[in-house]
Design a protein around this motif. Structure first.
Motif, PDB file in Angstrom:
ATOM      1  N   ARG A   1     -28.829  53.513 134.836  1.00 22.10           N
ATOM      2  CA  ARG A   1     -28.853  52.052 134.658  1.00 22.10           C
ATOM      3  C   ARG A   1     -29.220  51.696 133.201  1.00 22.10           C
ATOM      4  NH1 ARG A   1     -27.168  47.410 135.614  1.00 22.10           N
ATOM      5  NH2 ARG A   1     -26.863  48.045 137.751  1.00 22.10           N
ATOM      6  N   ALA A   2     -30.263  52.381 132.678  1.00 16.13           N
ATOM      7  CA  ALA A   2     -30.700  52.107 131.296  1.00 16.13           C
ATOM      8  C   ALA A   2     -29.578  52.459 130.317  1.00 16.13           C
ATOM      9  CB  ALA A   2     -31.968  52.913 130.987  1.00 16.13           C
TER      10      ALA A   2
ATOM     11  N   SER B   1     -19.735  52.452 135.233  1.00 14.06           N
ATOM     12  CA  SER B   1     -20.567  53.652 135.207  1.00 14.06           C
ATOM     13  C   SER B   1     -20.552  54.238 136.610  1.00 14.06           C
ATOM     14  CB  SER B   1     -22.002  53.335 134.795  1.00 14.06           C
ATOM     15  OG  SER B   1     -22.785  54.509 134.952  1.00 14.06           O
TER      16      SER B   1
ATOM     17  N   THR C   1     -20.505  56.808 131.975  1.00 13.46           N
ATOM     18  CA  THR C   1     -19.534  55.917 131.348  1.00 13.46           C
ATOM     19  C   THR C   1     -18.079  56.296 131.645  1.00 13.46           C
ATOM     20  OG1 THR C   1     -21.105  55.732 129.554  1.00 13.46           O
ATOM     21  CG2 THR C   1     -18.876  54.910 129.132  1.00 13.46           C
TER      22      THR C   1
ATOM     23  N   PHE D   1     -26.340  52.473 130.888  1.00 13.38           N
ATOM     24  CA  PHE D   1     -25.254  51.493 131.011  1.00 13.38           C
ATOM     25  C   PHE D   1     -25.632  50.158 130.352  1.00 13.38           C
ATOM     26  CE2 PHE D   1     -22.677  48.473 133.700  1.00 13.38           C
ATOM     27  CZ  PHE D   1     -21.441  48.901 133.241  1.00 13.38           C
ATOM     28  N   ASP D   2     -26.895  49.717 130.589  1.00 11.17           N
ATOM     29  CA  ASP D   2     -27.320  48.430 130.011  1.00 11.17           C
ATOM     30  C   ASP D   2     -27.301  48.484 128.485  1.00 11.17           C
ATOM     31  OD1 ASP D   2     -27.590  47.401 132.505  1.00 11.17           O
ATOM     32  OD2 ASP D   2     -29.789  47.590 132.606  1.00 11.17           O
ATOM     33  N   LEU D   3     -27.800  49.589 127.925  1.00 11.59           N
ATOM     34  CA  LEU D   3     -27.832  49.690 126.463  1.00 11.59           C
ATOM     35  C   LEU D   3     -26.404  49.768 125.905  1.00 11.59           C
ATOM     36  CD1 LEU D   3     -29.307  49.811 123.832  1.00 11.59           C
ATOM     37  CD2 LEU D   3     -29.831  52.224 124.220  1.00 11.59           C
TER      38      LEU D   3
ATOM     39  N   ARG E   1     -23.751  48.395 127.107  1.00 10.37           N
ATOM     40  CA  ARG E   1     -23.153  47.055 127.126  1.00 10.37           C
ATOM     41  C   ARG E   1     -23.700  46.200 125.979  1.00 10.37           C
ATOM     42  NH1 ARG E   1     -22.200  43.584 131.871  1.00 10.37           N
ATOM     43  NH2 ARG E   1     -20.633  42.913 130.364  1.00 10.37           N
ATOM     44  N   GLU E   2     -24.997  46.355 125.746  1.00 11.58           N
ATOM     45  CA  GLU E   2     -25.623  45.600 124.654  1.00 11.58           C
ATOM     46  C   GLU E   2     -24.985  45.985 123.303  1.00 11.58           C
ATOM     47  OE1 GLU E   2     -29.919  45.795 125.409  1.00 11.58           O
ATOM     48  OE2 GLU E   2     -30.114  45.568 123.216  1.00 11.58           O
TER      49      GLU E   2
ATOM     50  N   ASP F   1     -32.435  54.957 137.674  1.00 13.87           N
ATOM     51  CA  ASP F   1     -33.010  54.240 136.525  1.00 13.87           C
ATOM     52  C   ASP F   1     -32.415  54.702 135.197  1.00 13.87           C
ATOM     53  OD1 ASP F   1     -34.516  52.852 138.276  1.00 13.87           O
ATOM     54  OD2 ASP F   1     -36.387  53.956 137.913  1.00 13.87           O
TER      55      ASP F   1
ATOM     56  N   ILE G   1     -22.194  50.461 140.040  1.00 16.09           N
ATOM     57  CA  ILE G   1     -23.315  50.073 139.172  1.00 16.09           C
ATOM     58  C   ILE G   1     -24.502  49.536 139.977  1.00 16.09           C
ATOM     59  CG2 ILE G   1     -21.939  49.685 137.095  1.00 16.09           C
ATOM     60  CD1 ILE G   1     -22.155  46.691 137.612  1.00 16.09           C
ATOM     61  N   GLU G   2     -24.278  49.245 141.265  1.00 20.03           N
ATOM     62  CA  GLU G   2     -25.417  48.823 142.097  1.00 20.03           C
ATOM     63  C   GLU G   2     -26.130  50.025 142.718  1.00 20.03           C
ATOM     64  OE1 GLU G   2     -23.413  45.979 144.560  1.00 20.03           O
ATOM     65  OE2 GLU G   2     -23.222  44.601 142.858  1.00 20.03           O
TER      66      GLU G   2
END
Ligand code: AMP
Length: 453
Positions: A238-239, A172, A271, A241-243, A245-246, A235, A230-231
């Motif tokens: 980040r949210a 991302s 993405t 990207f996390d979703l 991946r899930e 927020d 990604i670091e």
């Protein structure tokens, strides 16, 4: 003899023997486009240079080094410099989206196209100046569900073709809010190591620092220590990207995070992904890639509208299939008309009836001697359809899996078995060719006519 003229460097002819694999790859792409409820779109092969300069960024390789400019032979100076063969499809599709006011349609818009792209790169294995892509775009959906859906669609395409070990590289790159800080971090880091950068990277560092990570010649150790996108995500990014991946884990899409994947095109946000054959990343370039471009519609004169898409390189996909020795079944049932009598009208009529029923029929042969149909069958890899009374023909038959009898208005003779042409494969279990009365069924003949004798 005059000197023969050859094809331009970096282009290839599609020869008859290449047909089956291209048909198969495009058929899977078309069928998946249907199953994912995508609508077809087409745009011109050439567009204004300014479209790509604006949409891809002046500093992108595609614009800076690889643009094929087209000059109108009799145009004005200005007109001659104005056009470029499209290096990628997204800018043209988004241009059409804005031009036709497609934002008023019930969205999001889900689109696909297959067509040639042109880049004036140095030709090498898997890198051509003309190549074909299957392209998918969804405009008007902020994700991340659609991001996962598209990543899964690309993976499914390779899977349905039988290509093994495909892995999606994922990253991302944030958005307009968080990317500036990341950009600064890269400038600080690479600026402190400028002596270890290539000339190209030093230039990139000034114009578009993210693209330093894209430099294939970048010192491996230096790359490994570089700040990671990604670091530096805000927020919201980040949210997202996390979703994503899930969802990819839930869908079973094989993926890895690739911190160097920043994409060469400036309009990408969040993405970013590319497909590789696992273990071949170093030797082979990506077989497909895409990403989110939430800023592009606005950049090209539309309202702020999110978008995401991918382009799969069909030439490289075919090279990967060949490397894995994946053979394309010859999917056309083929029948040749044979006759012992000079009854042209009858032969054409019979050919027409078989074609009505979906069979591929070769040009009716000239008069065939008794026994000749067996030679025809072997030479052309096809079944024969005899016309006339005294042709001795083998039951060169391949039995079709389906008992469908075709168009009731033109019923086939009862002994013909027919398989509809639009079978959504991948796993078509071809009925093995059935031998009849001492004659071998022709190789490669699938689902053709049986001449039950
Ligand atoms: P890109 O827009 O550069 O990400 O390209 C998308 C896909 O198109 C790549 O992953 C490749 O599979 C394919 N591709 C790009 N450039 C070429 C080329 N010069 N020759 C063949 N395939 C290409």
């Amino acid at each position: 003899m005059a000197n023969p003229i050859t094809a331009p460097r970096g282009t290839r002819d599609l020869l008859p023997e290449d047909g089956p694999v291209w048909d198969r790859v495009e058929e899977v792409a078309r069928d998946l486009s249907r199953r994912y409820a995508l609508a077809r779109i087409g745009t011109p092969l050439f567009e204004r240079v300014e479209l790509f300069a604006r949409g891809l960024g002046e500093s992108s390789d595609a614009v800076e080094k690889e643009m094929f400019r087209v000059s109108g032979a009799r145009g004005s100076e200005e007109e001659r410099a104005e056009w470029a063969l499209r290096p990628e499809p997204t800018a043209g599709i988004v241009r059409a989206y804005v031009e036709h006011g497609m934002h008023v349609r019930p969205g999001p818009l889900r689109l696909w196209m297959i067509g040639p792209m042109f880049r004036y790169a140095r030709p090498q294995a898997g890198r051509y100046r003309e190549f074909r892509q299957w392209d998918v775009e969804v405009i008007g959906d902020p994700g991340p569900m659609v991001d996962a859906e598209l990543l899964e669609l690309g993976a499914r395409f390779y899977h349905e073709l039988g290509l093994a070990d495909v892995v999606a590289h994922l990253n991302s790159i944030g958005d307009a809010k968080c990317r500036p800080a990341y950009r600064d971090a890269l400038v600080d880091y690479f600026g402190a190591h400028e002596d270890r950068l290539t000339d190209d990277s030093r230039r990139r560092l000034r114009i578009n620092p993210l693209r330093v990570l894209d430099d294939k010649a970048l010192d491996v150790e230096l790359a490994a220590g570089a700040p990671r996108a990604i670091e530096h995500l805000c927020d919201e990014c980040r949210a997202h990207f996390d979703l994503l991946r899930e969802l990819l884990d839930t869908l079973g899409v094989n993926h890895v995070i690739d911190h160097r994947l920043v994409r060469g095109l400036d309009y990408y946000t969040r993405t970013s992904f590319e497909y590789y054959v696992a273990g071949r990343e170093g030797q082979q370039e990506a077989i497909g890639g895409g990403g989110r471009y939430d800023g592009l519609v606005e950049l090209l004169g539309g309202r702020p509208t999110p978008g995401i898409g991918f382009g799969i390189g069909l030439d490289r996909t075919i090279l990967a299939l060949e490397e894995q020795s994946i053979v394309t079944p010859d999917s056309e049932p083929l029948v040749a008309i044979v006759s012992s009598e000079p009854d042209f009208a009858r032969r054409l009529e019979v050919a027409g009836r078989l074609r009505d029923a979906g069979l591929a029929v070769r040009r009716p042969l000239r008069r065939a001697r008794a026994g000749r149909s067996s030679w025809v069958a072997t030479a052309w890899s096809c079944a024969t359809w005899p016309v006339g009374s005294n042709v001795s023909y083998p039951s060169t038959s391949c039995r079709a899996p389906s008992g469908n009898r075709g168009d009731p208005a033109h019923p086939l003779p009862s002994q013909v078995q027919w398989r509809p042409r639009s079978v959504p494969t991948p796993a078509v279990s071809w009925a093995p060719a059935r031998s009849g009365r001492g004659s071998r069924s022709p190789a490669g003949c699938i689902g053709a006519a049986t001449t039950g004798t």
